[in-house]
Design a protein around this motif. Structure first.
Motif, short mmCIF file in Angstrom:
data_model
loop_
_atom_site.label_atom_id
_atom_site.label_comp_id
_atom_site.label_asym_id
_atom_site.label_seq_id
_atom_site.Cartn_x
_atom_site.Cartn_y
_atom_site.Cartn_z
N LYS A 13 42.77 51.84 34.74
CA LYS A 13 42.02 51.88 36.01
C LYS A 13 40.90 50.84 36.01
CE LYS A 13 38.93 55.15 36.43
NZ LYS A 13 37.62 54.51 36.70
N GLU A 14 40.12 50.82 34.95
CA GLU A 14 38.99 49.89 34.89
C GLU A 14 39.48 48.43 34.85
OE1 GLU A 14 36.40 52.79 35.44
OE2 GLU A 14 35.90 50.66 35.29
N THR A 15 40.60 48.21 34.18
CA THR A 15 41.16 46.86 34.14
C THR A 15 41.58 46.40 35.53
OG1 THR A 15 41.95 47.21 31.88
CG2 THR A 15 42.95 45.41 33.11
N ILE A 16 42.27 47.28 36.25
CA ILE A 16 42.73 46.94 37.60
C ILE A 16 41.54 46.72 38.53
CG2 ILE A 16 43.99 47.81 39.60
CD1 ILE A 16 45.90 49.19 37.70
N LYS A 17 40.53 47.59 38.41
CA LYS A 17 39.35 47.43 39.27
C LYS A 17 38.64 46.11 39.01
CE LYS A 17 36.52 50.83 39.76
NZ LYS A 17 35.63 51.96 39.44
N ALA A 18 38.53 45.74 37.74
CA ALA A 18 37.88 44.47 37.41
C ALA A 18 38.68 43.29 37.96
CB ALA A 18 37.71 44.34 35.90
N THR A 19 39.99 43.37 37.83
CA THR A 19 40.85 42.30 38.35
C THR A 19 40.74 42.21 39.86
OG1 THR A 19 42.39 42.65 36.51
CG2 THR A 19 43.21 41.44 38.42
N TYR A 20 40.73 43.36 40.51
CA TYR A 20 40.63 43.37 41.97
C TYR A 20 39.29 42.80 42.43
CZ TYR A 20 40.83 45.11 46.76
OH TYR A 20 40.85 45.20 48.14
N THR A 21 38.22 43.18 41.76
CA THR A 21 36.89 42.69 42.13
C THR A 21 36.80 41.18 41.95
OG1 THR A 21 35.88 44.79 41.49
CG2 THR A 21 34.43 42.88 41.64
N ALA A 22 37.36 40.69 40.83
CA ALA A 22 37.35 39.24 40.60
C ALA A 22 38.17 38.51 41.66
CB ALA A 22 37.90 38.94 39.21
N SER A 23 39.33 39.08 42.01
CA SER A 23 40.18 38.46 43.03
C SER A 23 39.48 38.47 44.39
CB SER A 23 41.52 39.20 43.12
OG SER A 23 42.20 39.13 41.89
N ALA A 64 36.26 38.44 44.91
CA ALA A 64 35.22 37.43 44.89
C ALA A 64 35.79 36.04 45.08
CB ALA A 64 34.44 37.52 43.58
N GLN A 65 36.95 35.80 44.46
CA GLN A 65 37.59 34.49 44.59
C GLN A 65 38.03 34.24 46.03
OE1 GLN A 65 40.90 33.97 41.99
NE2 GLN A 65 41.31 31.86 42.64
N VAL A 66 38.56 35.29 46.67
CA VAL A 66 38.99 35.15 48.06
C VAL A 66 37.80 34.79 48.95
CG1 VAL A 66 39.85 36.43 50.05
CG2 VAL A 66 41.00 36.63 47.85
N LYS A 67 36.67 35.49 48.74
CA LYS A 67 35.49 35.20 49.56
C LYS A 67 35.00 33.77 49.33
CE LYS A 67 33.83 39.97 49.84
NZ LYS A 67 32.74 40.91 49.49
N ALA A 68 35.06 33.32 48.06
CA ALA A 68 34.65 31.95 47.77
C ALA A 68 35.59 30.96 48.44
CB ALA A 68 34.64 31.72 46.26
N ASN A 69 36.90 31.22 48.39
CA ASN A 69 37.87 30.32 49.03
C ASN A 69 37.68 30.30 50.53
OD1 ASN A 69 38.96 29.71 46.55
ND2 ASN A 69 40.62 31.23 46.70
N GLU A 70 37.37 31.49 51.10
CA GLU A 70 37.13 31.54 52.55
C GLU A 70 35.93 30.69 52.93
OE1 GLU A 70 38.83 36.01 53.68
OE2 GLU A 70 36.68 35.64 53.48
N ALA A 71 34.88 30.77 52.11
CA ALA A 71 33.69 29.99 52.41
C ALA A 71 33.95 28.49 52.32
CB ALA A 71 32.56 30.38 51.46
N VAL A 72 34.79 28.10 51.33
CA VAL A 72 35.07 26.67 51.15
C VAL A 72 36.07 26.18 52.17
CG1 VAL A 72 36.06 24.98 49.57
CG2 VAL A 72 34.52 26.74 48.70
N ALA A 73 37.15 26.90 52.36
CA ALA A 73 38.21 26.43 53.23
C ALA A 73 37.99 26.81 54.69
CB ALA A 73 39.56 26.97 52.75
N GLY A 74 37.18 27.85 54.88
CA GLY A 74 36.92 28.26 56.25
C GLY A 74 38.04 29.07 56.86
N ILE A 75 38.88 29.63 56.04
CA ILE A 75 39.97 30.47 56.57
C ILE A 75 39.91 31.81 55.87
CG2 ILE A 75 41.45 28.52 57.13
CD1 ILE A 75 43.02 29.10 54.58
#
Length: 257
Positions: free
Chosen positions: A137-147, A149-160
Motif C-alpha cells: 500500500k505504501e509503495t503504491i501510494k508513494a508511486t502515485y504521489t510521485a506520478s 507531482a510529475q503530471v502537475k509539473a508536465n502540465e505547468a511546462v507543456a500547458g496541457i
C-alpha cells in the motif's frame, strides 16, 4: 500558434482533467482497505481471547470436579473402614455420576483446544497478509504521489492536462487494488469457515444409552465395593487418579502401562 490550435488544446485539457477528477483516488481506497483489514484482524484476536477464556473456565471447573471426585473416593474408603457399606455405596454412586459429567467436560475441553489452535493459525496468517498489504500500500501510494507531482509539473511546462499514459497508469493501479480486495475476500472466507462449532446435540436413542449407562455405573460401583473389601486390610485403592491441578483430565481414563 493559430486560434484553432489553441482552442483544441483548451478543449482537450478541460475534458482530460474532468475525466481524471472522476477517477477514485487509489491512496484513499488503499487506506480504507487497510483499516478494514485491521478491524478484521482485531476481531479474530478478540475471538482467540474469548475462546481461551472459555477454555480456562472449563479447566477450572474440571479441577473442582476432580477434587470432589478424589474426595468421594476417600470418603468411600473411610466408610468401608468404619463398616458403613451403605455410606460407601452412596459415595461411589455419586462419584460414578460425577465421572460421566467429567467425561462431557473433557470432550468440551478438547474441542476448545482444537478451536483455539485453528483461530491462532488464522490470526497468524491474517497478520502476515495485513503486514504485506501495508508495505505494498505504501509503495503504491508513494508511486502515485510521485506520478501525480510529475503530471502537475508536465502540465505547468507543456500547458496541457494529464496525458493518456497517466490514465493507463491509473487503470493499472486500480487493477492492483482489485487484486488486494480479492485476497482479502479469500482470507475472510477462511476465517468464517474456521468458526464452525461442533454439533453436540443428543442422538435419537440417547434415552436408551442413558439407561445402559446407569446399569453400567451400578455394576462398576458393585465391582469397586468388592475391590475395596478385598483391599481394605492393606489400604490399597483400585482407582487410578493423577495428582495435580490437571488431575481431573485422568478421571475415568484407563491407567497407563
Amino acid at each position: 500558434m493559430s486560434d484553432n490550435t489553441s482552442r483544441v488544446r483548451t478543449i482537450f485539457r478541460s475534458k482530460t482533467k474532468k475525466a481524471l477528477d472522476k477517477m477514485e483516488d487509489p491512496r484513499e481506497t488503499l487506506d480504507d482497505s487497510y483499516e478494514q483489514q485491521l478491524k478484521l484482524l482485531q476481531q479474530v484476536r478478540q475471538a482467540v481471547a474469548d475462546v481461551a477464556t472459555a477454555k480456562k473456565r472449563v479447566d477450572l471447573q474440571g479441577q473442582e470436579m476432580g477434587t470432589r471426585y478424589q474426595r468421594l473416593g476417600e470418603q468411600a474408603r473411610e466408610a468401608m473402614a468404619q463398616g458403613r457399606e451403605d455410606l460407601a455405596r452412596a459415595a461411589l454412586e455419586r462419584r460414578a455420576l460425577l465421572e460421566s459429567q467429567v467425561a462431557k467436560l473433557q470432550d468440551q475441553y478438547s474441542a476448545m483446544q482444537q478451536q483455539t489452535a485453528q483461530l491462532q493459525q488464522r490470526e497468524r496468517q491474517l497478520s502476515e497478509q495485513v503486514a504485506a498489504f501495508r508495505i505494498e500500500k505504501e509503495t503504491i501510494k508513494a508511486t502515485y504521489t510521485a506520478s501525480e507531482a510529475q503530471v502537475k509539473a508536465n502540465e505547468a511546462v507543456a500547458g496541457i492536462g494529464s496525458s493518456i499514459d497517466d490514465v493507463g497508469a491509473s487503470l493499472e493501479r486500480a487493477r492492483d487494488r482489485v487484486s488486494q480486495m480479492q485476497a482479502r475476500a479469500a482470507a475472510t472466507d477462511e476465517l468464517l469457515a474456521s468458526g464452525a462449532l461442533k454439533d453436540l446435540t443428543a442422538a435419537p436413542d440417547a434415552d436408551i444409552e442413558r439407561q445402559l449407562a446407569v446399569l453400567s455405573a451400578k455394576a462398576e460401583v458393585d465391582r469397586q465395593l468388592q475391590a475395596m473389601k478385598q483391599d481394605a486390610p492393606s489400604g490399597r485403592s483400585s482407582q487410578q487418579h493423577r495428582e495435580g491441578p490437571d488431575g481431573w483430565l485422568s478421571i475415568g481414563q484407563a491407567p497407563s502401562q
